[in-house]
Design an enzyme around this catalytic site. Structure first.
Site, mmCIF file in Angstrom:
data_model
loop_
_atom_site.group_PDB
_atom_site.id
_atom_site.type_symbol
_atom_site.label_atom_id
_atom_site.label_comp_id
_atom_site.label_asym_id
_atom_site.label_seq_id
_atom_site.Cartn_x
_atom_site.Cartn_y
_atom_site.Cartn_z
ATOM 1 N N ASP A 240 9.950 -48.855 -57.585
ATOM 2 C CA ASP A 240 9.137 -47.952 -58.389
ATOM 3 C C ASP A 240 8.605 -48.792 -59.553
ATOM 4 O O ASP A 240 9.137 -49.860 -59.869
ATOM 5 C CB ASP A 240 9.946 -46.740 -58.871
ATOM 6 C CG ASP A 240 9.020 -45.609 -59.320
ATOM 7 O OD1 ASP A 240 7.808 -45.861 -59.518
ATOM 8 O OD2 ASP A 240 9.496 -44.467 -59.480
HETATM 9 C C1 BGC Z 1 6.428 -42.948 -60.273
HETATM 10 C C2 BGC Z 1 6.088 -43.228 -58.826
HETATM 11 C C3 BGC Z 1 4.677 -43.740 -58.722
HETATM 12 C C4 BGC Z 1 4.516 -44.959 -59.604
HETATM 13 C C5 BGC Z 1 3.128 -45.552 -59.574
HETATM 14 C C6 BGC Z 1 6.099 -44.121 -61.167
HETATM 15 O O1 BGC Z 1 6.250 -43.781 -62.509
HETATM 16 O O2 BGC Z 1 7.789 -42.617 -60.383
HETATM 17 O O3 BGC Z 1 6.254 -42.068 -58.053
HETATM 18 O O4 BGC Z 1 4.342 -44.019 -57.393
HETATM 19 O O5 BGC Z 1 4.806 -44.595 -60.943
HETATM 20 O O6 BGC Z 1 2.213 -44.728 -60.200
#
Ligand code: BGC
Length: 826
Positions: A240
């Site tokens: 993530d």
């Molecule tokens: C989120 C993810 C997301 C990523 C990219 C993170 O803060 O938890 O679900 O895909 O950001 O935007």
């Protein structure tokens, strides 16, 4: 056919692809290999032209494809929220959604979609509840499987997320979720396991949180032993965003790609760790092999056959039509009582000539999607006010009143503004500009053309505002950094605003602050400017610009608004009230504190219901809310966050052109205090999943539990059904416990759709006595019968024995039920 090292069967095409991958891997030096495992920027990996590798682009998210830029000048189809998709209980519909998103991804140059979210709805307080599917792992896994198959049918990869245990937002970067092994296996890992087995996803995203002490980006046991070893996952594990924190621990723990970059723990630090003897190069090679395989599958590695060549992609899908279909199929009719005759919905008959009073802010400005990384900018949004006006029979009077303002804080500037964002360098030169549809600047990843983050000094939102009404208009700011706000020549604020939150979403989108009011005249445009000095790159978690100009019309007397709505309801034949949450209630980055509808919306419904017995309430939220007036209104319809065509779908459902097809994928408590899990905040860094297996309906079925407002699986259509026969036969397929058929008959006067739900009951359970075992969607004309064929996988009846660390089938006999029918398992 060949058998690969995981023991999984591959096609000749897989073998051909693997050969090209091996050749490319062999030709790469350590520095390039390490570089390939780190983002080159916010959303992509570097191209390596020497081996014919293109740059792989990833993008959020579950309801639309944002693309590299998060701006309205590149709109995206916005589908209904994942809760709505799951409420259809239809994996084929989810597959269609996936195919549409693959089509959108190709249009935007995206190769991997950062979706679906298959964490469970453990507590209704979870901030991203709207982005997950269900409180039940089987429903979550089945919808997720349909979705992943659809995206990959189109030749686009997925990252099933967030692996694992990311059920709440509070302190999500650091929280240690202590999950008992049985609950981990049977509930939280189960959807991932099902999707890996049934859809063979090309990617998984490692969550921010820890599970039982170990950060998920370093969790060798779950990433290597379980996901890859036991389940045979052969795709990429990507972090993530900002979740990778330790070079050695991450590569040993099974993390392939660290995002975003280039400032991250892979790339040069990884090459250095290999040279220092801290990391064996084979670990880097294994990760690179998987990244090359992903690129090859997506058609980005020269010489390797793409899984889906461009010519074989599914036929084009009409995004507007699909968004409308999913919204209607996801609508859950919770209650539909007679009011002076037949059930109040669908709205039809002579009475309608008496007119409809449409009430509530969300009827005019619906909330179509949840907040955070799942947000996209659709090209248009259909409100219920627009759609109902067009769909009601000619001559039907339609009145509208706001009734109550749900926004307890200032929202981003919207109607009446013509704005652009202008970027300037340190010497004051304009280096780029972008038209803005509203008051939000969100430059995460690609900046507007010509803008380089390091050269950026300031960003100004500037333009005009033409008020709809006269009076003191309220203005404000949101974001982190320096601000200068001026409206019609009045400086309302000059100074810094710092958000103490460590979470980037909270820093960029949190804490709206009102800065002052300016008295304006309806129809007379004024100049508006919000100058923003972003913090220094090193003060931010991400090289990104995110801030907002906020605005609200002159505050109206709340009593007057309520009285106006009450009056409109009294004068009309039927009152339709749309209530809902706001982006400050449901979003990524924070959890909810309560399940209350914001503002005075509960009072609005109560007063309207007292004024008109034919009151229909539409709930526009992504997750459960308390409905204290639910027994006092004729009908309650949940539309979730219904996507860009939500208003059109709601008009279809209200007027009976479509049946509300949804069933609750999660239990709705009467009061928050009744919910089985109400603690989502860690204490001293630890959040214990103390309830173990008793999540959602598994907990509500326990003796002594209060009755929920609406149970898991509940939902009404516009017809009635008789359950005629339930048969369970031994299945030939060893993966199945039985093959079950359920015959149902449509006993009403309208064609209808039924979600046939099959539950397994254990007579001497060690865990929950009743669990969902399978389901199928059927349709039938009036009087017609339909047969639901439901394969019963062994997976749906087994339980994890923590002592032997193996799956066990229940020792006591199983009974199956579908509605009122029951049968013993053969
Ligand atoms: C989120 C993810 C997301 C990523 C990219 C993170 O803060 O938890 O679900 O895909 O950001 O935007």
């Amino acid at each position: 056919m060949t058998v690969d090292s995981n023991g999984t069967v591959g096609t000749a095409q897989d073998a051909e692809r693997e050969a090209v991958v091996e050749a490319a891997l062999g030709a790469l030096g350590l520095d390039d290999k390490a570089r390939l495992l780190a983002g080159q920027d916010m959303w992509s990996l570097p191209a390596l032209p020497a081996v014919g590798l293109g740059s792989l682009v990833m993008s959020d998210g579950p309801v639309g494809v944002r693309g590299r830029r998060w701006s309205a000048d590149d709109p995206s189809v916005a589908l209904p929220s994942p809760t709505a998709l799951a409420a259809s209980w239809d994996p084929e519909l989810a597959r269609q959604a996936g195919r549409l998103l693959a089509q959108e991804a190709h249009r935007k140059g995206v190769h991997v979609l950062l979706a679906p979210t298959v964490n469970l709805q453990r507590s209704p307080l979870g901030g991203r509840h709207f982005e997950a599917y269900s409180e039940d792992p089987l429903l979550t896994g089945t919808i997720g499987t349909g979705y992943v198959r659809g995206v990959q049918d189109g030749g686009v990869g997925v990252t099933v997320k967030h692996f694992a245990g990311n059920e709440a937002e509070t302190d999500r970067f650091t929280v240690d979720n202590r999950i008992p092994e049985g609950a981990l296996r049977e509930l939280y890992l189960a959807p991932f396991e099902a999707i890996v087995a049934d859809a063979r996803p090309w990617g998984v995203m490692a969550a921010y949180n820890r599970v039982n002490g170990v950060p998920m980006t370093e969790h060798a046991e779950l990433n290597n032993a379980v996901l890859r070893g036991e389940w045979g996952f052969d795709g990429v594990v990507v972090s993530d965003w900002l979740a990778a924190r330790d070079t050695t621990a991450a590569i040993r723990g099974g993390l392939d790609v660290a995002m975003p970059g280039p400032r991250t723990v892979y790339g040069p630090p990884l090459a250095a760790a290999v040279r220092a003897g801290e990391v064996p190069e084979e670990l880097v090679d294994a990760a690179v092999r998987r990244v090359l395989r992903l690129a090859a599958r997506a058609g980005l590695l020269a010489g390797a056959p793409a899984v889906v060549p461009a010519a074989d992609r599914p036929a084009p899908i009409d995004g507007d039509a699909l968004a409308r279909e999913i919204a209607a199929r996801g609508c859950v009719l919770l209650r539909n009582e007679p009011a002076g005759g037949a059930a109040v919905l669908p709205l039809e008959g002579d009475g309608l000539r008496g007119g409809v009073a449409l009430l509530g802010a969300a009827a005019r400005e619906p909330r179509i999607l949840g907040g955070g990384s799942a947000q996209v900018f659709p090209g248009h949004v259909v409100s219920l006010l627009d759609a109902l006006g067009a769909a009601l029979p000619a001559g039907t009077p339609l009145t509208y009143a706001v009734g109550a303002d749900p926004a307890e804080e200032l929202p981003p500037a919207a109607g009446g503004f013509v704005l652009e964002a202008v970027a300037r360098a340190y010497d004051g030169r304009e280096i780029g500009a972008e038209a803005l549809p509203g008051g939000q600047v969100q430059w995460f990843g690609e900046m507007p053309e010509g803008v380089d983050y390091d050269a950026l000094h300031s960003v100004e939102i500037r333009g005009t505002f033409t008020p709809r009404v006269s009076g003191p208009h309220r203005f404000g700011t949101r974001g982190t950094g320096g601000f200068l706000l001026a409206v019609d020549g009045h400086v309302l604020f000059e100074g810094p605003q710092f958000d103490p939150h460590g979470d980037p979403f909270e820093a960029f989108f949190g804490t709206p602050t009102q800065r002052g009011t300016v008295v304006l005249t309806a129809g007379e445009p004024v100049g508006v400017s919000l100058l923003h000095l972003p913090p220094k790159p090193e003060e931010l978690p991400l090289p990104a610009v995110g801030f907002s100009l906020l605005h609200a019309e002159p505050e109206q007397d709340a009593e007057e608004l309520l009285a106006e709505a009450e009056e409109a309801a009294r004068a009309a034949h039927t009152a339709v009230v749309v209530v809902g949450t706001t982006e400050r209630v449901e979003s990524e980055g924070f959890d909810r504190r309560d399940l209350r509808l914001p503002g005075r919306q509960d009072e609005l419904v109560a007063r309207v219901a007292a004024a008109n017995p034919r009151t229909v309430v539409i709930v526009n939220s992504g997750a459960p809310v308390e409905l204290p007036w639910r027994e006092d209104v004729a009908a309650v319809l949940v539309c979730w966050f219904p996507g860009q065509e939500g208003g059109a779908a709601l008009a279809d459902v209200l007027l009976g052109f479509e049946e509300p097809g949804g069933r609750l994928p999660t239990t709705w408590p009467a009061r928050l205090a009744d919910a089985p899990v109400t603690r989502v905040a860690p204490s001293e860094g630890v959040l214990a999943y103390e309830e173990g297996l008793y999540v959602g309906y598994r907990a509500w079925q326990r003796a002594g539990a209060p009755a929920p407002a609406y149970a898991f699986g509940h939902g009404l259509g516009y017809t009635s059904w008789a359950y005629e026969e339930l048969v369970a036969l031994p299945a030939e397929d060893p993966a199945l416990l039985a093959s079950v058929t359920v015959r149902v008959r449509n006993t009403g006067a309208r064609p209808g759709r039924e979600v046939v739900q099959l539950y397994a009951h254990r007579s001497a359970p060690e865990g929950p006595a009743t669990t969902l075992a399978g389901f199928a969607v059927v349709t039938a004309p009036p009087g017609g019968a339909a047969e639901a064929v439901i394969p019963l996988p062994r997976r749906s009846a087994r339980s994890w024995d923590p002592a032997t660390r193996t799956w066990e089938l229940p020792a006591s006999p199983l009974t199956l039920s579908a509605s009122t029918l029951r049968v013993a398992l053969p």
